[in-house]
Write a protein that holds these residues in place. Sequence first.
Motif, PDB file in Angstrom:
ATOM      1  N   THR A  28      -3.280   8.139   3.820  1.00  0.00           N
ATOM      2  CA  THR A  28      -3.673   6.854   4.407  1.00  0.00           C
ATOM      3  C   THR A  28      -3.729   6.944   5.925  1.00  0.00           C
ATOM      4  O   THR A  28      -4.670   6.438   6.566  1.00  0.00           O
ATOM      5  N   ASP A  41       0.821  -1.205   0.000  1.00  0.00           N
ATOM      6  CA  ASP A  41       0.000   0.000   0.000  1.00  0.00           C
ATOM      7  C   ASP A  41       0.862   1.265   0.000  1.00  0.00           C
ATOM      8  O   ASP A  41       1.860   1.351   0.716  1.00  0.00           O
ATOM      9  N   THR A  42       0.453   2.216  -0.778  1.00  0.00           N
ATOM     10  CA  THR A  42       1.079   3.531  -1.028  1.00  0.00           C
ATOM     11  C   THR A  42       2.220   3.464  -2.046  1.00  0.00           C
ATOM     12  O   THR A  42       2.715   4.506  -2.471  1.00  0.00           O
TER      13      THR A  42
END
Lengths: 314, 314, 314, 314
Positions: free
Chosen positions: B129, A287-288
């Motif tokens: 996030t 993620d990211t």
Amino acid sequence: MSSASPAPSFSGVVPPVATPLLPDGTIDHASLTRLVERLIDEGVSGLFALGSTGETAYFTDDQRVELLRTIVAANAGRVPVIAGAIELTAPRIIETARRLVEAGAQAIVTTAPLYTLNSAAEVADHFRTIAAAIDAPLWAYDVPVRVHTKLGVDLLVQLGTEGVIQGVKDSSGDDVSFRRLVAANEAAGRPLQLLTGHEVVVDAMALVGAAGVVPGLANVEAAGYVRLWNAAQQGDWTAARAEQERINRLFDIVFQPRGLSGDATGVGAFKAAMHARGIIDHATMADTVQALDADAVAGIRAILDELGLLPVAV
Amino acid sequence: MSSASPAPSFSGVVPPVATPLLPDGTIDHASLTRLVERLIDEGVSGLFALGSTGETAYFTDDQRVELLRTIVAANAGRVPVIAGAIELTAPRIIETARRLVEAGAQAIVTTAPLYTLNSAAEVADHFRTIAAAIDAPLWAYDVPVRVHTKLGVDLLVQLGTEGVIQGVKDSSGDDVSFRRLVAANEAAGRPLQLLTGHEVVVDAMALVGAAGVVPGLANVEAAGYVRLWNAAQQGDWTAARAEQERINRLFDIVFQPRGLSGDATGVGAFKAAMHARGIIDHATMADTVQALDADAVAGIRAILDELGLLPVAV
Amino acid sequence: MSSASPAPSFSGVVPPVATPLLPDGTIDHASLTRLVERLIDEGVSGLFALGSTGETAYFTDDQRVELLRTIVAANAGRVPVIAGAIELTAPRIIETARRLVEAGAQAIVTTAPLYTLNSAAEVADHFRTIAAAIDAPLWAYDVPVRVHTKLGVDLLVQLGTEGVIQGVKDSSGDDVSFRRLVAANEAAGRPLQLLTGHEVVVDAMALVGAAGVVPGLANVEAAGYVRLWNAAQQGDWTAARAEQERINRLFDIVFQPRGLSGDATGVGAFKAAMHARGIIDHATMADTVQALDADAVAGIRAILDELGLLPVAV
Amino acid sequence: MSSASPAPSFSGVVPPVATPLLPDGTIDHASLTRLVERLIDEGVSGLFALGSTGETAYFTDDQRVELLRTIVAANAGRVPVIAGAIELTAPRIIETARRLVEAGAQAIVTTAPLYTLNSAAEVADHFRTIAAAIDAPLWAYDVPVRVHTKLGVDLLVQLGTEGVIQGVKDSSGDDVSFRRLVAANEAAGRPLQLLTGHEVVVDAMALVGAAGVVPGLANVEAAGYVRLWNAAQQGDWTAARAEQERINRLFDIVFQPRGLSGDATGVGAFKAAMHARGIIDHATMADTVQALDADAVAGIRAILDELGLLPVAV
């Protein structure tokens, strides 16, 4: 560390295991199991779990344990497993490392502290504190591009002589320093095992005295590294070099992505190639981290095709 | 973040609270309580818990929660409390941050990812996030000497405009960039509060447009910063500068240690001075950080004495 | 240095004079003469010839002498002139500096050695050797982004106290260090004059204690800097800040070029704006430095227009 | 470049010739002549004049010409001579290079610009401009520790393909990049000759594909490098490695000085060893470079003695 069993040895080809993910970002255990199986089939002599190629920094400790358990289960004791405990400082590394040892890691590898501003003496104490607190051999991971500290030759050999660390994974990109480390280690009676992390100069580093290699690219194809290493062990440097040069053409996959970050580019290229070869089901990144675009993936497939590494049918 | 209560505001003098330790390395809650009491007595307008001056990187999450609880209890709601969640990446930061919010932090501050190799776009997603996953306002901490990434002006103002971050603590040492950040923030309607972490140029940064300061040195003496800030708020730049120059003589304590690491030197000098002034009971440093020698401590005491900051009797 | 005449003083606004070029790359003496006239008309208190903004590194010594002679002639003794002798090491700097002194430079400014790998003690000897060999006051130029060495506070004050250097032009981008330099210079009896090279924080650096500024942007408009400096001298910090903020909007011209080098971008933007304002006849850059594209030039013109800095008719 | 004679070839062992100095800092031509004679006697295949080991940055152009003339005269046409033209930018490099070609240099080597802030495109134009203006083949010298720019693989191969540069001396300390350069050069039809400047990994770089080495340490003893290189050429990698390991023990002389600068340490150790062996009459360093202390010299002599490299009688 007070384990009764003999310390596992890490030498030869010890790939850093990539982390296959499902499209929702959770761990793809099926692909991971298949990857481990394939690596062992191709002849690797150890597994390096939770390293940079494994995107370990992007996972929580629970996820790290989950990943390691699957790797250990798939391995089923066939080769030794070393696991990265990447965290800020000794107290936090110890917490992580203990969980990994409990989950089956036979050795732990970690870096100098992150975020803090320490002297060499403090870095040495950092490794001493960790080694004293965990029940597994400790390795030092020298990767200045990420840690922004270079572990010095004297420091490493001193820690080896004290029995604090068993070996070093060198991803420093500094071959002069690595050569001096090999020499200093020999002069000290060889307390350390020295692995290189630079997958494109394994022939040269084997000549220089590396005990093995941790090649991220082996996730795409490990057999070439095994052949290379065997040739080097037999002193057939011409064959080793030829194999290295073939491998280096494969390494060009990491130059296909344009304008992305280091993590997106390197691990991204490996995952795209693994996916193209059918080794993993998805090329999803942690993620990211940004995904490769279609051009990059096409460039990677073309290189695989040129080298005969695409499956006849998937 | 979906809190119903209004977001706390951090401006003026918001010291990063140091972490007093007992000689065995455990937390000295009595000294910590006394320190918080003193800071508030001297007029600070907020508390920055678990920052670099607080040696936060050297503590486990359990210890961080323990530290924060004492700070929150001692504060008793008098000033807002922001807490640092210093970890590698978003998933790990979120875990830490949630525990800190639960323990009483009214806002969370964190940095760009550590250890990983990310693009600016990925760093932006990192903050997005985290902000989406925690129930408190998020601040960005720009400290390239530790993180090895500089947060760009455009990135920060974009995140402010999106409501992802509420403010920035700038310890970048780059006054040109900070000036540009102030101007860009103004042009965008001032979505961000901008605090400087550089304790020796507070007068200049107040002139430039800082909303406040996070001075590690305030652990030794906070009253001077409060006077400085009040003078600046009233436009009395001559008085602000005079107070800054007095404070900067005090800051010379950090140049007394010789040959030690950055962490040993800076926080070490603060702790030695706090101990000399009777604010904390021991100058013990976090584990693996080296202690000051007697010469350094004597040099620090001499500066305190010159400035009339030693107690008449301890 | 054994000159009988009193040493010239450099304080206030001392712009680094840009180098107008004809389309064939040779020096545009007419534009250069006009530029000097304009700078003096707008009130500058000195001229900094052959600095980075003057693209001095791209010119031979013959060209440097030619440039300096035109500047000196245009100046006609109205303000003092300091000239950069930018070369690798002391013996080569001395050769260049002597020619510049002969051509009319009243002071010489140079950096730490380039290309070599020296200690602080060797850098100090470097300045001592140069000062002893030239018949003009010597200044130190601290610009780590180009020289890759930071001149330390202790080194500079020591050289000032010895009479080796008369002043410092600080383009280090390190305001904390500059503040410490001001304080150490005061404590030593003020042997040094301290100029800042950072054109967007002149108000703040004046508050901090700078004796003047060397603003490349003054080639585009010097009058604003003169107003700013006068306000600061009178303690009117509010007016100084307001003028700085107007100037900083002008400074946005350097963010219009995209994807070019540092030299192409900064000096390129200044030259494009000078050309748009009619100050110089051509925006030609030194050989091998890339030109701005039309979009960048248009962006620069738009900012000038917004600020009322385009001529009604050219 | 329009020379009618065939371009000289530089491969094998091409030592960077050190610069012996008399105690008053002037050039010791007698020792320099003796040094050149000895290097050729020991079998070197070319001479690299005016490189970093030759302390070239510390000499004026007149001195450089004087040095080169002595080297050329002592060589008497036996091996090809390449000379470094180390200066800031193309116009200044061209001036220096023309004088060196006139004084007998058969090829010129230079770096990316110094002091300036350039893009890769500008660096390419820099080399093109120089090559077009001098009457000798041009080589690129990649030494980021001094130049603070890394010459990229694509840039170098492009310049080779255009005929701008004939070869590269790589002192980048980046073996991964060097390996990629070798491969890209092969793929382009081998327009470049690639020499490594890293004297402790010559065996490995020969295996990788280096065409030769520029070892500063050869000033102390060249014969070992010649043996090493011959073994590598014959594919006897075991012998090459053994010789390299003996040489590397000799290289430990550079770790004997403590606390000095890079230039004082490296060249200082070479000169001290050359003096101890009777090759040069004085170990004098270039002006402003600090001398070794007696302990360092004693440590260097001990290593020479251990390796049987001290003369029986001097």
